[in-house]
Write a protein that holds these residues in place. Sequence first.
Motif, PDB file in Angstrom:
ATOM      1  N   LYS A   1      11.122 -18.698   1.792  1.00 21.10           N
ATOM      2  CA  LYS A   1      10.959 -17.842   3.102  1.00 21.10           C
ATOM      3  C   LYS A   1      10.916 -17.085   3.415  1.00 21.10           C
ATOM      4  N   SER A   2      11.486 -15.962   2.233  1.00 23.89           N
ATOM      5  CA  SER A   2      11.759 -14.217   1.929  1.00 23.89           C
ATOM      6  C   SER A   2      11.398 -13.578   1.217  1.00 23.89           C
ATOM      7  N   TYR A   3      11.500 -12.400   1.474  1.00 19.63           N
ATOM      8  CA  TYR A   3      10.611 -11.444   0.349  1.00 19.63           C
ATOM      9  C   TYR A   3      11.766 -10.086  -0.180  1.00 19.63           C
ATOM     10  N   ARG A   4      11.212  -9.988  -1.877  1.00 19.17           N
ATOM     11  CA  ARG A   4      12.340  -9.130  -2.512  1.00 19.17           C
ATOM     12  C   ARG A   4      11.998  -8.545  -2.411  1.00 19.17           C
ATOM     13  N   ALA A   5      12.783  -7.119  -2.225  1.00 19.65           N
ATOM     14  CA  ALA A   5      11.916  -5.193  -2.542  1.00 19.65           C
ATOM     15  C   ALA A   5      12.741  -4.933  -3.929  1.00 19.65           C
ATOM     16  N   GLN A   6      12.465  -4.393  -4.652  1.00 18.97           N
ATOM     17  CA  GLN A   6      12.657  -3.675  -6.138  1.00 18.97           C
ATOM     18  C   GLN A   6      12.350  -2.609  -5.865  1.00 18.97           C
TER      19      GLN A   6
ATOM     20  N   LYS B   1       0.780  -1.327  -0.027  1.00 18.00           N
ATOM     21  CA  LYS B   1       0.135  -0.117   0.708  1.00 18.00           C
ATOM     22  C   LYS B   1       0.938   1.379  -0.178  1.00 18.00           C
ATOM     23  N   GLY B   2       0.290   2.310  -0.488  1.00 16.87           N
ATOM     24  CA  GLY B   2       0.222   3.317  -1.060  1.00 16.87           C
ATOM     25  C   GLY B   2       2.341   3.522  -1.567  1.00 16.87           C
ATOM     26  N   ILE B   3       2.925   2.315  -2.030  1.00 18.37           N
ATOM     27  CA  ILE B   3       4.220   2.843  -2.960  1.00 18.37           C
ATOM     28  C   ILE B   3       3.594   1.267  -3.350  1.00 18.37           C
ATOM     29  N   ASP B   4       3.669   1.155  -4.005  1.00 18.94           N
ATOM     30  CA  ASP B   4       3.316  -0.695  -5.142  1.00 18.94           C
ATOM     31  C   ASP B   4       3.225   0.497  -6.866  1.00 18.94           C
ATOM     32  N   SER B   5       3.305   1.497  -6.680  1.00 19.79           N
ATOM     33  CA  SER B   5       3.908   2.067  -8.069  1.00 19.79           C
ATOM     34  C   SER B   5       5.209   2.454  -8.196  1.00 19.79           C
ATOM     35  N   MET B   6       5.759   2.487  -7.147  1.00 16.40           N
ATOM     36  CA  MET B   6       7.388   2.397  -7.164  1.00 16.40           C
ATOM     37  C   MET B   6       8.027   1.685  -6.649  1.00 16.40           C
ATOM     38  N   ALA B   7       7.937   0.757  -5.901  1.00 18.58           N
ATOM     39  CA  ALA B   7       8.913  -0.424  -5.197  1.00 18.58           C
ATOM     40  C   ALA B   7       7.801  -2.051  -5.393  1.00 18.58           C
ATOM     41  N   SER B   8       7.653  -2.589  -5.567  1.00 14.98           N
ATOM     42  CA  SER B   8       7.216  -3.919  -5.472  1.00 14.98           C
ATOM     43  C   SER B   8       7.937  -4.384  -4.672  1.00 14.98           C
ATOM     44  N   ILE B   9       7.367  -5.922  -3.587  1.00 19.27           N
ATOM     45  CA  ILE B   9       7.517  -6.679  -3.592  1.00 19.27           C
ATOM     46  C   ILE B   9       7.174  -7.816  -3.627  1.00 19.27           C
ATOM     47  N   ILE B  10       8.291  -8.731  -3.686  1.00 12.45           N
ATOM     48  CA  ILE B  10       7.995 -10.208  -4.327  1.00 12.45           C
ATOM     49  C   ILE B  10       8.467 -11.344  -3.504  1.00 12.45           C
ATOM     50  N   LYS B  11       7.408 -11.969  -3.678  1.00 17.03           N
ATOM     51  CA  LYS B  11       8.131 -13.041  -2.197  1.00 17.03           C
ATOM     52  C   LYS B  11       8.396 -14.629  -3.201  1.00 17.03           C
TER      53      LYS B  11
END
Length: 352
Positions: free
Chosen positions: A15-20, A2-12
């Motif tokens: 067992k970890s989460y990758r932020a881009q 929420k709030g920053i989906d257009s600027m960054a992405s979080i991918i599972k």
Amino acid sequence: MKGIDSMASIIKRGKSYRAQVSLYKNGKHKKLTKSFPTKKEAELWALEMELEKGNGKQLAHGNTTFADYFEDWIYLVKINDVKETTFQFYIRTSNLVRELFKDIKLKDLNDIIVQRKIDEYAKTHSKSTTHTLLLKIRTALKDAYSRGYISNDFSGLVKSRGKILSKRNKALSISDLKKLRNYTFQHPENEFNLFVLLALETGMRRGELLSIRPENIFEYGIEVRNSISPTSNDKSLKTKSAKRNVSINKEVYDLITKIPVKQNGYIFLTYGFKQSEMLAKLLEKLNIEKTTFHGLRDTHASFLFSQEIDLVYVSKRLGHSSIQTTQNYYLELMPEKKHQQDADALKLLNSL
């Protein structure tokens, strides 16, 4: 997210989460990525990166290795700020940085990583040498922060450690000073003895002594105008204050004016810049405690202090840029004078 989906992405990913985070550098789009054990941590990091982008931080440069950045920094910035001999030292420091930090990128640096590297270096080096290295690394890190290449300035958190070694440039005692001075006076046939005598007499630096030409000698003194270095062709003096005239005794003047001028126009040979090794053999022969050639400069200064010569005069004679420099490095009394002052202090206390 929420709030920053257009600027960054979080991918599972498992067992970890990758932020881009999307970046823009030199007309090209790039992406900065990092993995976290929880989605919350990934979101927080992505938000911080986007905020820093908004504040003008040049995050794309974070993928540059610190070793590459340090090398670029000295060739683009420091090369115009320092004299050639100092710049050669920066080049040697750059090689050390590459050896220590290898492929570690700017974006991955923090105070813990830098501290570990400094501690690694400190295992085999003195504290003063380690501190000198750290000062240059700190300056480079501050520069990277000011340009927005790293997100915070953590350089002040890193501490210099290392072995505290006994001072190599140790001042000779008054009795050893007399012994060495008398010997060099009595054996002027060896030009190195006169080189040592002049160092004791003037407190001049090695490079300053090596640059003496006949036109620099006057009755009774020496004009200090240049300095010869083993690592550079730059003959400029260390500081503006190093340009000075140093008085000498007539007896010393008579001896050095008899030295044949060398083919290159100088009074003394460079001896392959092995003066400390040559001095060590001479001191051993005379049963005098070992010191470096620079220790003769310390001996000169300490002797003047022990005889209560004015600090301002000593500072100018040594060619220091300020009295504070003289106090910091040379205000160390000779052993005999210290013992006498210890006795005087106790006598005063007993009289209370």
